[in-house]
Enzyme design. Structure first.
Site, short mmCIF file in Angstrom:
data_model
loop_
_atom_site.label_atom_id
_atom_site.label_comp_id
_atom_site.label_asym_id
_atom_site.label_seq_id
_atom_site.Cartn_x
_atom_site.Cartn_y
_atom_site.Cartn_z
N GLY A 14 -10.66 68.87 84.81
CA GLY A 14 -11.09 67.84 83.89
C GLY A 14 -9.93 67.32 83.07
O GLY A 14 -9.01 68.06 82.75
N THR A 15 -9.99 66.01 82.79
CA THR A 15 -9.03 65.35 81.90
C THR A 15 -7.83 64.77 82.63
O THR A 15 -7.34 65.33 83.60
CB THR A 15 -8.50 66.30 80.81
OG1 THR A 15 -9.58 66.75 80.01
CG2 THR A 15 -7.51 65.62 79.90
N THR A 16 -7.39 63.63 82.12
CA THR A 16 -6.06 63.11 82.45
C THR A 16 -5.42 62.66 81.15
O THR A 16 -6.03 61.91 80.39
CB THR A 16 -6.13 61.92 83.42
OG1 THR A 16 -6.88 62.29 84.58
CG2 THR A 16 -4.74 61.49 83.84
N SER A 146 -6.56 67.38 85.55
CA SER A 146 -6.91 67.31 86.97
C SER A 146 -6.57 65.97 87.59
O SER A 146 -6.38 65.87 88.80
CB SER A 146 -8.41 67.59 87.14
OG SER A 146 -9.18 66.70 86.34
#
Length: 217
Positions: A14-16, A146
């Site tokens: 999760g997340t960028t 991710s």
């Protein structure tokens, strides 16, 4: 190493987030999606934090761990200013966080951080930190989360040394947009900040939409 731990990898899903070094400052950007397994738990997650007037930080990983570190470093930055009358230098802040993380390496904070800041002596600085206190000063760009492989692809292709903040903002949006299209754990909009000699500026959704329109018109 902790990066090979399966539990750590699970938290890192999760997340960028991205950070870009420009000739006149730093650009930070994140997506807004928070996930719990396959569930989108929050579509307005805050992953970009202002630490003081001249420094900001992005977070990826365990939300509770990251928010705890934000509170710690914000308090330390405030104490530094009360004691000295000056803002804490970005490299000092990054080193302090590195020491905190390394001190907890046996029970690590499950996070990845990007710190961007500006001071009159050292200018604009960008740092990345891992869960056990590994600290890198970035001279061009970095990304976490991710969606970072996709974001890195765009950044590698289009980053130019000494690019302006205006171009850096567009590149940050482009790299985040590409990541959100390919990574199911990233999405629901973009948060954007610029740190330069004038301080930290957090952009509104309307301002980000205007920049996106320039990019994709």
């Amino acid at each position: 190493m902790i990066a090979n731990n399966d539990q750590y990898k699970e938290y890192m899903k999760g997340t960028t987030t991205v950070g870009i070094v420009c000739n006149d400052g730093i650009v930070l950007a994140t997506d807004k999606r928070a996930t719990m397994g396959n569930l989108i738990a929050d579509k307005e997650a805050k992953k970009l934090y202002k630490i003081d007037d001249y420094m900001a930080m992005t977070i990826a990983g365990s939300v509770g761990d990251a928010q705890s570190l934000v509170r710690i470093i914000s308090a330390e930055a405030n104490l530094y200013k009360l004691r000295t009358g000056n803002n804490i230098p970005p490299h000092s802040c990054a080193m302090l966080l590195s020491n905190v993380l390394h001190g907890s390496r046996h029970f690590p904070f499950l996070i990845q951080l990007i710190i961007g800041g500006y001071d009159t002596i050292h200018g604009a600085k960008l740092f990345s930190l891992d869960a056990v206190g590994g600290l890198n000063e970035e001279t061009s760009f970095t990304a976490t989360g991710s969606g970072s492989p996709t974001a890195f692809g765009v950044l590698e292709e289009e980053y130019k040394k000494d690019m302006t903040i205006n171009k850096g903002k567009l590149l940050a949006i482009k790299s985040l947009t590409a990541a959100m299209k390919r990574d199911a754990f990233s999405g629901n909009g973009i948060s954007l900040a610029v740190i330069d000699k004038n301080g930290v500026k957090i952009y509104s959704d309307e301002e980000i939409e205007e920049l996106s329109n320039i990019l994709y018109k």
